[in-house]
Motif scaffolding. Structure first.
Motif, short mmCIF file in Angstrom:
data_model
loop_
_atom_site.label_atom_id
_atom_site.label_comp_id
_atom_site.label_asym_id
_atom_site.label_seq_id
_atom_site.Cartn_x
_atom_site.Cartn_y
_atom_site.Cartn_z
N PRO A 1 80.45 13.56 50.78
CA PRO A 1 81.17 14.77 51.21
C PRO A 1 80.61 16.05 50.59
O PRO A 1 80.16 16.03 49.45
N LEU A 2 80.69 17.14 51.36
CA LEU A 2 80.16 18.43 50.90
C LEU A 2 81.26 19.33 50.35
O LEU A 2 80.96 20.36 49.76
N SER A 3 82.51 18.98 50.59
CA SER A 3 83.63 19.88 50.25
C SER A 3 84.68 19.12 49.44
O SER A 3 84.73 17.88 49.44
N ALA B 1 84.10 26.61 52.27
CA ALA B 1 83.75 25.17 52.23
C ALA B 1 82.52 24.91 53.09
O ALA B 1 82.43 25.41 54.22
N ARG B 2 81.60 24.11 52.56
CA ARG B 2 80.44 23.71 53.38
C ARG B 2 80.86 22.67 54.40
O ARG B 2 81.69 21.80 54.13
N ARG B 3 80.29 22.79 55.59
CA ARG B 3 80.59 21.83 56.66
C ARG B 3 79.33 21.03 57.02
O ARG B 3 78.24 21.59 56.96
N PRO B 4 79.48 19.78 57.45
CA PRO B 4 78.30 19.02 57.89
C PRO B 4 77.71 19.63 59.17
O PRO B 4 78.47 20.00 60.07
N ARG C 1 93.84 22.68 55.07
CA ARG C 1 93.21 24.01 55.06
C ARG C 1 91.95 23.93 54.21
O ARG C 1 91.94 24.20 53.00
N VAL C 2 90.87 23.54 54.90
CA VAL C 2 89.62 23.13 54.24
C VAL C 2 89.07 24.22 53.32
O VAL C 2 88.66 23.94 52.19
N ASP C 3 89.10 25.47 53.76
CA ASP C 3 88.54 26.55 52.93
C ASP C 3 89.43 26.83 51.72
O ASP C 3 88.93 26.99 50.61
#
Ligand SMILES: NC(=O)c1ccc[n+]([C@@H]2O[C@H](COP(=O)([O-])OP(=O)(O)OC[C@H]3O[C@@H](n4cnc5c(N)ncnc54)[C@H](OP(=O)(O)O)[C@@H]3O)[C@@H](O)[C@H]2O)c1
Length: 283
Positions: free
Chosen positions: A121-123, A244-247, A63-65
């Protein structure tokens, strides 16, 4: 060949169990609560009881966020868990297949990412998955790390279930059109994982379906196959803020699978059509 799967109730885990059922490989399906990959004793017990030749780690905190607010969970499950598995696999002489992600990259590259491109990675999720890769590389030489992207399968929730739910309520949809990636079906990835796991071509691979799309373009195919005619509007990532930031560019090329002559992944459209034909009634 005996294969132990962690996270077997998840999207990829289920597809692996189904795919193994079609072959003469024995599957040991594990998941929470009895097999928690953050619990070294549980790992040791399961591996020494079953003595698998191959362990496939399909378990992850995904759960990325939510993980932006819970970095300890991300690190425990996605960084330490794979390392514990790698130590146990080395000690017991099992191959380890570990699944990683496009989110190890920052998306700033023009063109598809290759296996040897620099990670950034951004997150929290992306960072924890990158650390998981490193733990596997350090602790178990007989490993395969497969980075995949935009994965969908049963039971979800995933992008497909979200689009279908909103469309079935007759809502107009706004879908992001400035992130590029490759929708990848869990059944297609499961077949690829098992083909690689038979070999000794250890290393880090990109494993996504072929081609690329935006989320908007993927949504159009999902709605077309479901026969739903709602209005869909392309939008920017900025219009759809998430924790979360995504690419922006998540496109991976399966360069090393191709060089090894082992790339089995179909185009993303073909994989989705097969997925819909097989599982559409359950969605
Ligand atoms: N989904 C994507 O878009 C995507 C993209 C790129 C890469 N990946 C990677 O692909 C792999 C498979 O993803 P997926 O979409 O199949 O994930 P998923 O559907 O979320 O399944 C993960 C499974 O692992 C379980 N799990 C969570 N914490 C665990 C722990 N501590 N010990 C054991 N099991 C645990 C989950 O249980 P609960 O549901 O109870 O938490 C779930 O059954 C993961 O490594 C993921 O990082 C996914």
């Amino acid at each position: 060949m005996k294969v132990l799967i962690t996270g077997a109730a998840g999207q990829l885990g289920r597809a692996l169990v189904e795919e193994l059922g079609r072959r003469d490989w024995e599957a040991v399906a594990t998941d929470l609560p009895e097999m928690d990959i953050t619990d070294r004793d549980a790992i040791w017990r399961a591996l020494s009881d079953h003595r698998p030749g191959v362990v496939i780690n399909a378990a992850a905190a995904t759960r990325v966020d939510d993980l932006e607010g819970d970095p300890d969970l991300a690190m425990k499950v996605n960084a330490l868990g794979p390392r514990h598995l790698a130590v146990a696999c080395r000690r017991l002489g099992a191959k380890l297949v570990h699944i990683s992600t496009d989110y190890v990259f920052d998306g700033a590259k023009t063109g598809p990412y290759l296996e040897w491109d620099a990670t950034n990675p951004l997150s929290i999720y992306g960072l924890s998955k990158l650390l998981g890769e490193e733990g596997v590389r350090q602790q178990c030489p007989d490993h395969f790390i497969l980075r995949t992207a935009w994965l969908y399968g049963l039971p979800g929730p995933n992008f497909i279930t979200a689009i279908l739910a909103r469309a079935r309520q007759g809502q107009e949809l706004k879908v992001v059109h400035d992130q590029r990636g490759t929708p990848t079906s869990a059944p297609a990835l499961a077949a690829q994982v098992l083909a690689l796991a038979r070999t000794e071509a250890f290393g880090t691979y990109h494993a996504t379906c072929q081609g690329e799309a935006t989320w908007y373009e993927f949504a159009l195919l999902i709605l077309e196959r479901a026969g739903l005619t709602v209005k869909v509007r392309p939008c920017t990532t900025e219009e759809f803020p998430r924790p979360a930031r995504r690419p922006a560019n998540s496109v991976l090329e399966n360069r090393l699978l191709k060089l090894e002559g082992l790339d089995l992944m179909p185009s993303w459209q073909e994989a989705y059509n097969q997925f819909w034909d097989r599982y559409g009634e359950q969605l």
